[in-house]
Design a protein around this motif. Structure first.
Motif, PDB file in Angstrom:
ATOM      1  N   GLU A   1      80.807  68.684  -0.175  1.00  0.00           N
ATOM      2  CA  GLU A   1      79.797  69.241   0.751  1.00  0.00           C
ATOM      3  C   GLU A   1      78.397  68.908   0.260  1.00  0.00           C
ATOM      4  N   GLU A   2      78.186  69.105  -1.030  1.00  0.00           N
ATOM      5  CA  GLU A   2      76.838  68.869  -1.579  1.00  0.00           C
ATOM      6  C   GLU A   2      76.421  67.423  -1.415  1.00  0.00           C
ATOM      7  N   HIS A   3      77.377  66.522  -1.592  1.00  0.00           N
ATOM      8  CA  HIS A   3      77.039  65.096  -1.508  1.00  0.00           C
ATOM      9  C   HIS A   3      76.522  64.738  -0.110  1.00  0.00           C
ATOM     10  N   PHE A   4      77.106  65.353   0.919  1.00  0.00           N
ATOM     11  CA  PHE A   4      76.706  64.988   2.281  1.00  0.00           C
ATOM     12  C   PHE A   4      75.613  65.900   2.841  1.00  0.00           C
ATOM     13  N   ASP A   5      75.200  66.890   2.048  1.00  0.00           N
ATOM     14  CA  ASP A   5      74.111  67.768   2.477  1.00  0.00           C
ATOM     15  C   ASP A   5      72.789  67.222   1.918  1.00  0.00           C
ATOM     16  N   ARG A   6      71.672  67.707   2.458  1.00  0.00           N
ATOM     17  CA  ARG A   6      70.383  67.226   1.933  1.00  0.00           C
ATOM     18  C   ARG A   6      70.074  67.867   0.589  1.00  0.00           C
ATOM     19  N   ASN A   7      69.371  67.124  -0.243  1.00  0.00           N
ATOM     20  CA  ASN A   7      68.916  67.657  -1.531  1.00  0.00           C
ATOM     21  C   ASN A   7      67.395  67.483  -1.549  1.00  0.00           C
ATOM     22  N   TYR A   8      66.696  68.524  -1.033  1.00  0.00           N
ATOM     23  CA  TYR A   8      65.240  68.412  -0.854  1.00  0.00           C
ATOM     24  C   TYR A   8      64.518  68.210  -2.185  1.00  0.00           C
ATOM     25  N   GLU A   9      64.989  68.911  -3.227  1.00  0.00           N
ATOM     26  CA  GLU A   9      64.308  68.780  -4.529  1.00  0.00           C
ATOM     27  C   GLU A   9      64.365  67.349  -5.028  1.00  0.00           C
ATOM     28  N   LEU A  10      65.536  66.760  -4.923  1.00  0.00           N
ATOM     29  CA  LEU A  10      65.689  65.367  -5.374  1.00  0.00           C
ATOM     30  C   LEU A  10      64.816  64.449  -4.516  1.00  0.00           C
ATOM     31  N   GLU A  11      64.829  64.679  -3.199  1.00  0.00           N
ATOM     32  CA  GLU A  11      64.028  63.833  -2.306  1.00  0.00           C
ATOM     33  C   GLU A  11      62.538  63.932  -2.661  1.00  0.00           C
ATOM     34  N   ASN A  12      62.065  65.170  -2.906  1.00  0.00           N
ATOM     35  CA  ASN A  12      60.649  65.349  -3.285  1.00  0.00           C
ATOM     36  C   ASN A  12      60.328  64.598  -4.557  1.00  0.00           C
ATOM     37  N   GLU A  13      61.199  64.731  -5.533  1.00  0.00           N
ATOM     38  CA  GLU A  13      61.009  64.088  -6.827  1.00  0.00           C
ATOM     39  C   GLU A  13      60.911  62.555  -6.655  1.00  0.00           C
ATOM     40  N   LEU A  14      61.829  62.011  -5.864  1.00  0.00           N
ATOM     41  CA  LEU A  14      61.838  60.556  -5.659  1.00  0.00           C
ATOM     42  C   LEU A  14      60.578  60.121  -4.909  1.00  0.00           C
ATOM     43  N   ALA A  15      60.146  60.974  -3.939  1.00  0.00           N
ATOM     44  CA  ALA A  15      58.939  60.645  -3.160  1.00  0.00           C
ATOM     45  C   ALA A  15      57.712  60.645  -4.072  1.00  0.00           C
ATOM     46  N   ILE A  16      57.600  61.689  -4.924  1.00  0.00           N
ATOM     47  CA  ILE A  16      56.442  61.786  -5.826  1.00  0.00           C
ATOM     48  C   ILE A  16      56.384  60.577  -6.763  1.00  0.00           C
ATOM     49  N   LYS A  17      57.554  60.147  -7.203  1.00  0.00           N
ATOM     50  CA  LYS A  17      57.596  59.029  -8.154  1.00  0.00           C
ATOM     51  C   LYS A  17      57.632  57.659  -7.459  1.00  0.00           C
ATOM     52  N   ASN A  18      57.439  57.668  -6.139  1.00  0.00           N
ATOM     53  CA  ASN A  18      57.443  56.416  -5.358  1.00  0.00           C
ATOM     54  C   ASN A  18      58.715  55.590  -5.516  1.00  0.00           C
ATOM     55  N   LYS A  19      59.815  56.275  -5.678  1.00  0.00           N
ATOM     56  CA  LYS A  19      61.099  55.553  -5.787  1.00  0.00           C
ATOM     57  C   LYS A  19      61.682  55.434  -4.371  1.00  0.00           C
ATOM     58  N   GLU A  20      61.055  54.568  -3.585  1.00  0.00           N
ATOM     59  CA  GLU A  20      61.341  54.462  -2.156  1.00  0.00           C
ATOM     60  C   GLU A  20      62.795  54.042  -1.872  1.00  0.00           C
ATOM     61  N   GLU A  21      63.260  53.056  -2.644  1.00  0.00           N
ATOM     62  CA  GLU A  21      64.611  52.538  -2.396  1.00  0.00           C
ATOM     63  C   GLU A  21      65.669  53.631  -2.604  1.00  0.00           C
ATOM     64  N   GLN A  22      65.535  54.345  -3.729  1.00  0.00           N
ATOM     65  CA  GLN A  22      66.493  55.421  -4.019  1.00  0.00           C
ATOM     66  C   GLN A  22      66.386  56.550  -2.998  1.00  0.00           C
ATOM     67  N   LEU A  23      65.148  56.814  -2.555  1.00  0.00           N
ATOM     68  CA  LEU A  23      64.931  57.866  -1.560  1.00  0.00           C
ATOM     69  C   LEU A  23      65.674  57.529  -0.260  1.00  0.00           C
ATOM     70  N   GLN A  24      65.538  56.284   0.163  1.00  0.00           N
ATOM     71  CA  GLN A  24      66.224  55.867   1.397  1.00  0.00           C
ATOM     72  C   GLN A  24      67.741  55.979   1.230  1.00  0.00           C
ATOM     73  N   GLU A  25      68.204  55.572   0.050  1.00  0.00           N
ATOM     74  CA  GLU A  25      69.643  55.615  -0.254  1.00  0.00           C
ATOM     75  C   GLU A  25      70.175  57.050  -0.142  1.00  0.00           C
ATOM     76  N   VAL A  26      69.407  57.978  -0.714  1.00  0.00           N
ATOM     77  CA  VAL A  26      69.822  59.386  -0.715  1.00  0.00           C
ATOM     78  C   VAL A  26      69.763  59.972   0.700  1.00  0.00           C
ATOM     79  N   ARG A  27      68.706  59.618   1.444  1.00  0.00           N
ATOM     80  CA  ARG A  27      68.550  60.167   2.814  1.00  0.00           C
ATOM     81  C   ARG A  27      69.620  59.614   3.748  1.00  0.00           C
ATOM     82  N   LYS A  28      69.984  58.351   3.519  1.00  0.00           N
ATOM     83  CA  LYS A  28      70.960  57.687   4.391  1.00  0.00           C
ATOM     84  C   LYS A  28      72.276  58.479   4.449  1.00  0.00           C
ATOM     85  N   ILE A  29      72.637  59.071   3.315  1.00  0.00           N
ATOM     86  CA  ILE A  29      73.940  59.741   3.225  1.00  0.00           C
ATOM     87  C   ILE A  29      74.034  60.882   4.231  1.00  0.00           C
ATOM     88  N   THR A  30      72.953  61.671   4.339  1.00  0.00           N
ATOM     89  CA  THR A  30      73.006  62.829   5.252  1.00  0.00           C
ATOM     90  C   THR A  30      72.923  62.402   6.714  1.00  0.00           C
TER      91      THR A  30
END
Ligand code: UTP
Length: 289
Positions: A63-92
């Motif tokens: 369930e967690e894998h297919f749900d959003r993880n806002y904290e992780l997304e924020n962290e990736l956004a702050i660090k400009n890790k765009e590719e990983q952010l897209q990868e994580v968002r794609k799952i949900t």
């Protein structure tokens, strides 16, 4: 069009103990994605928009894998890790994914029966959550197009070494066109000399909704579980049932050896690692030969 799919993923995974004591086998990584994400991607590439996963105790990480993880997304956004952010968002965003708990682990047929209310009276797909298919076209897409043409249930079949048929559900039937069988026999784990063929179920199915009525009428079978094969035998008495022999490879991740093979085969397809991995395998082959 088949829009709904059911992914059973509640099983104990006893063949892969001890790792499955506290971790679902469906969440084991193949390269960098859990097994069940490959399964969902195959479904989505085949036109599925709505997925019901059958889970249970110890399976919350799915369930967690297919749900959003806002904290992780924020962290990736702050660090400009765009590719990983897209990868994580794609799952949900892959599909509408829902979950239901199988209350007791009474087998695959029982697991699928939990989808009855969600699916309603329409045809639907089943993809085993621990099985990755490697084929040119998504296998479920082939099944969906056979369903469109013939209007009845169709299952994927794999040709295996006749010596190992006793591990699987096996069919007997007539080949009505290339790689398509009208099924007239279904046997779960037959002895090698009693098997009607070496064509076995490959973990992908499209069912008419009558399968739910058949599961309801199916008594416990091998291992005292409600076997999907037994319910399909009932279905085949009133509805047509087709089998599609696919060319490709099925990896059953519940089996330790298949798990290792899958990582190698799919790793060799990955541009970011295939060069090094190939060299490693060639060197290793020299060493051990
Ligand atoms: P398996 O028969 O491979 O799963 O079912 P298992 O029982 O977990 O495996 P072993 O034999 O103990 O190692 C194929 C798929 O069906 C699900 C499993 O999670 C797996 O994805 N399944 C099986 C259920 O959802 N419920 C069940 O009662 C049995």
């Amino acid at each position: 069009m088949i829009k709904k799919a059911v992914i059973p993923a509640a099983g104990f995974g006893t063949r892969f103990l001890p790792v499955t004591k506290s971790q679902p086998k469906e969440m084991l990584p193949v390269i960098d994605k859990p097994v069940i994400q490959y399964v969902v991607e195959e479904a989505v590439e085949s036109g599925i928009t709505d997925i019901l996963m059958i889970i249970g105790k110890g399976k919350r990480s799915i369930e967690e894998h297919f749900d959003r993880n806002y904290e992780l997304e924020n962290e990736l956004a702050i660090k400009n890790k765009e590719e990983q952010l897209q990868e994580v968002r794609k799952i949900t965003g892959l599909a509408n994914i829902h979950f239901v708990w199988q209350k007791e682990l009474n087998g695959l047929g029982d697991a699928i029966s939990y989808a009855k209310h969600h699916v309603g009276r329409e045809p639907f797909a089943v993809l085993l959550g621990d099985t990755i298919i490697k084929s040119e076209q998504p296998l479920l897409k082939n099944l969906a197009s056979i369903f469109e043409r013939y209007g009845d249930s169709v299952v994927a079949l794999e040709e295996v070494d006749p010596a190992i048929v006793s591990r699987y559900g096996v069919i007997g039937g007539d080949e009505i066109e290339k790689d398509l069988y009208a099924i007239n026999q279904l046997i779960e784990k037959p002895k090698a000399d009693e098997a009607p063929s070496n064509l076995v179920f490959a973990g992908r199915y499209i069912f008419a909704p009558e399968i739910f009525d058949c599961i309801d009428q199916t008594p416990p079978g091998i291992n005292n579980e409600i076997q999907l094969t037994d319910a399909m035998r009932l279905l085949q008495k009133t509805n047509k049932l087709y089998g599609h022999r696919f060319s490709g490879k099925r990896f059953d991740i519940g089996n330790k050896l298949d798990f290792i093979k899958t990582n190698i085969v799919l790793g060799l397809e990955r541009e970011d690692m295939n060069g090094d991995l190939k060299q490693f395998i060639l060197n290793l082959a020299k060493e051990i030969s």
